[in-house]
Design a protein around this motif. Sequence first.
Motif, PDB file in Angstrom:
ATOM      1  N   ALA A  99       0.834  -1.205   0.000  1.00 57.23           N
ATOM      2  CA  ALA A  99       0.000   0.000   0.000  1.00 57.23           C
ATOM      3  C   ALA A  99       0.867   1.253   0.000  1.00 57.23           C
ATOM      4  N   TYR A 100       1.960   1.203   0.752  1.00 54.45           N
ATOM      5  CA  TYR A 100       2.885   2.341   0.803  1.00 54.45           C
ATOM      6  C   TYR A 100       3.538   2.557  -0.561  1.00 54.45           C
ATOM      7  N   ILE A 101       3.959   1.457  -1.175  1.00 51.55           N
ATOM      8  CA  ILE A 101       4.601   1.543  -2.484  1.00 51.55           C
ATOM      9  C   ILE A 101       3.638   2.139  -3.514  1.00 51.55           C
ATOM     10  N   ILE A 102       2.388   1.672  -3.487  1.00 55.62           N
ATOM     11  CA  ILE A 102       1.405   2.181  -4.444  1.00 55.62           C
ATOM     12  C   ILE A 102       1.226   3.687  -4.288  1.00 55.62           C
ATOM     13  N   SER A 103       1.055   4.132  -3.027  1.00 57.86           N
ATOM     14  CA  SER A 103       0.786   5.543  -2.782  1.00 57.86           C
ATOM     15  C   SER A 103       1.934   6.437  -3.228  1.00 57.86           C
ATOM     16  N   HIS A 104       3.184   5.938  -3.112  1.00 57.40           N
ATOM     17  CA  HIS A 104       4.337   6.756  -3.482  1.00 57.40           C
ATOM     18  C   HIS A 104       4.703   6.619  -4.950  1.00 57.40           C
ATOM     19  N   ASN A 105       4.691   5.411  -5.469  1.00 59.04           N
ATOM     20  CA  ASN A 105       5.146   5.207  -6.839  1.00 59.04           C
ATOM     21  C   ASN A 105       4.168   5.766  -7.876  1.00 59.04           C
ATOM     22  N   LEU A 106       2.892   5.810  -7.546  1.00 58.36           N
ATOM     23  CA  LEU A 106       1.904   6.317  -8.493  1.00 58.36           C
ATOM     24  C   LEU A 106       1.722   7.824  -8.388  1.00 58.36           C
ATOM     25  N   ARG A 107       2.115   8.402  -7.256  1.00 62.41           N
ATOM     26  CA  ARG A 107       1.814   9.811  -6.999  1.00 62.41           C
ATOM     27  C   ARG A 107       2.450  10.742  -8.022  1.00 62.41           C
ATOM     28  N   ALA A 108       3.747  10.555  -8.300  1.00 60.21           N
ATOM     29  CA  ALA A 108       4.458  11.482  -9.184  1.00 60.21           C
ATOM     30  C   ALA A 108       3.905  11.494 -10.610  1.00 60.21           C
ATOM     31  N   PRO A 109       3.787  10.323 -11.293  1.00 53.85           N
ATOM     32  CA  PRO A 109       3.268  10.376 -12.673  1.00 53.85           C
ATOM     33  C   PRO A 109       1.832  10.874 -12.753  1.00 53.85           C
ATOM     34  N   VAL A 110       1.010  10.516 -11.755  1.00 53.45           N
ATOM     35  CA  VAL A 110      -0.376  10.998 -11.764  1.00 53.45           C
ATOM     36  C   VAL A 110      -0.403  12.512 -11.586  1.00 53.45           C
ATOM     37  N   ALA A 111       0.422  13.038 -10.666  1.00 49.99           N
ATOM     38  CA  ALA A 111       0.480  14.484 -10.435  1.00 49.99           C
ATOM     39  C   ALA A 111       0.954  15.209 -11.688  1.00 49.99           C
ATOM     40  N   ASN A 112       1.933  14.631 -12.391  1.00 52.72           N
ATOM     41  CA  ASN A 112       2.428  15.242 -13.618  1.00 52.72           C
ATOM     42  C   ASN A 112       1.348  15.306 -14.691  1.00 52.72           C
ATOM     43  N   ILE A 113       0.610  14.207 -14.824  1.00 54.69           N
ATOM     44  CA  ILE A 113      -0.456  14.162 -15.827  1.00 54.69           C
ATOM     45  C   ILE A 113      -1.555  15.164 -15.497  1.00 54.69           C
ATOM     46  N   LEU A 114      -1.949  15.221 -14.219  1.00 54.62           N
ATOM     47  CA  LEU A 114      -2.996  16.159 -13.803  1.00 54.62           C
ATOM     48  C   LEU A 114      -2.552  17.601 -14.014  1.00 54.62           C
ATOM     49  N   GLY A 115      -1.312  17.886 -13.627  1.00 55.73           N
ATOM     50  CA  GLY A 115      -0.821  19.251 -13.775  1.00 55.73           C
ATOM     51  C   GLY A 115      -0.735  19.686 -15.222  1.00 55.73           C
ATOM     52  N   ALA A 116      -0.196  18.828 -16.081  1.00 57.30           N
ATOM     53  CA  ALA A 116      -0.044  19.171 -17.493  1.00 57.30           C
ATOM     54  C   ALA A 116      -1.389  19.283 -18.193  1.00 57.30           C
ATOM     55  N   SER A 117      -2.302  18.355 -17.890  1.00 56.07           N
ATOM     56  CA  SER A 117      -3.619  18.404 -18.539  1.00 56.07           C
ATOM     57  C   SER A 117      -4.409  19.618 -18.091  1.00 56.07           C
ATOM     58  N   THR A 118      -4.277  19.996 -16.825  1.00 54.37           N
ATOM     59  CA  THR A 118      -4.959  21.196 -16.336  1.00 54.37           C
ATOM     60  C   THR A 118      -4.428  22.432 -17.038  1.00 54.37           C
ATOM     61  N   ALA A 119      -3.106  22.502 -17.199  1.00 56.62           N
ATOM     62  CA  ALA A 119      -2.496  23.637 -17.889  1.00 56.62           C
ATOM     63  C   ALA A 119      -2.983  23.731 -19.329  1.00 56.62           C
ATOM     64  N   LEU A 120      -3.124  22.610 -19.984  1.00 50.40           N
ATOM     65  CA  LEU A 120      -3.598  22.611 -21.373  1.00 50.40           C
ATOM     66  C   LEU A 120      -5.018  23.144 -21.483  1.00 50.40           C
ATOM     67  N   ASN A 121      -5.835  22.894 -20.455  1.00 57.30           N
ATOM     68  CA  ASN A 121      -7.258  23.244 -20.518  1.00 57.30           C
ATOM     69  C   ASN A 121      -7.562  24.667 -20.086  1.00 57.30           C
ATOM     70  N   ILE A 122      -6.767  25.224 -19.193  1.00 56.76           N
ATOM     71  CA  ILE A 122      -7.143  26.527 -18.624  1.00 56.76           C
ATOM     72  C   ILE A 122      -6.162  27.647 -18.973  1.00 56.76           C
ATOM     73  N   MET A 123      -5.049  27.347 -19.589  1.00 61.46           N
ATOM     74  CA  MET A 123      -4.064  28.386 -19.879  1.00 61.46           C
ATOM     75  C   MET A 123      -3.966  28.642 -21.384  1.00 61.46           C
ATOM     76  N   GLU A 124      -3.668  29.893 -21.718  1.00 61.51           N
ATOM     77  CA  GLU A 124      -3.406  30.244 -23.109  1.00 61.51           C
ATOM     78  C   GLU A 124      -1.933  29.966 -23.392  1.00 61.51           C
ATOM     79  N   LEU A 125      -1.696  28.987 -24.215  1.00 57.96           N
ATOM     80  CA  LEU A 125      -0.331  28.531 -24.453  1.00 57.96           C
ATOM     81  C   LEU A 125       0.018  28.629 -25.935  1.00 57.96           C
ATOM     82  N   SER A 126       1.291  28.784 -26.188  1.00 51.32           N
ATOM     83  CA  SER A 126       1.765  28.784 -27.568  1.00 51.32           C
ATOM     84  C   SER A 126       1.784  27.350 -28.080  1.00 51.32           C
ATOM     85  N   PRO A 127       1.813  27.166 -29.397  1.00 46.31           N
ATOM     86  CA  PRO A 127       1.901  25.799 -29.944  1.00 46.31           C
ATOM     87  C   PRO A 127       3.088  25.019 -29.390  1.00 46.31           C
TER      88      PRO A 127
END
Length: 224
Positions: A99-127
């Motif tokens: 359970a500890y391994i799951i919580s730590h090993n999955l946290r970083a890639p999930v956080a990266n995906i959430l952060g990047a996808s949120t930026a794509l949806n709400i920010m005005e970005l260049s190509p």
Amino acid sequence: KAGGDAFSYFPKSKIPNLKDAIQKVTNNELVTYETSYDLKDGSLKWYEVRWAGIANEKKENTGFVLAFDDITGRKISELERDRITADLVKRNTDLEEFAYIISHNLRAPVANILGASTALNIMELSPGEKDKLSKGINVSAIKLDEVINDLNQILQGKGGFDDVKEIVHFSDLVDSVKISIRNLIENNNIKITYDFAEINEFLVLKPYLYSIFFNLISNSVKYR
């Protein structure tokens, strides 16, 4: 048989314990213990053994009484209960670690995906910025898939977690961690160096070792 060697009735491996028991009984001690014997048919018998001394009118030791009680049924039940208990304790510990391994090993890639996808949806970005975020999401998704596959191998391992060890390269783990915390590294201008010239691989559970590397590196950055 009268006049025979009493020790000839016992396996050689038992003789040291027998001599110790005789010494105690000679000193008027009552000796009780449990022991097992391998039978010729390959089975195992358990006995409760009791030694008692025989004294004459002058209270001098003149012999011994040796009694064996067959406790095989009871002992097998006790050993099976102990085995089940130990197995449950180990599995519970494994699940807590898992359970500890799951919580730590999955946290970083999930956080990266959430952060990047949120930026794509709400920010005005260049190509170019959108392309960079899209590639970042793809890299994090691949990493997430690798972590899930590693954890799935542990779950599918038969007989316990130790059955799914593999050769893991330390340098690959560092590179993997750097991908997982890339934003943290870039935002703080972090440079990670390492030297695995002496040894660069180990037979181990990959998710466990990845978690160690991830915590060492990420904590070094956070609490530098």
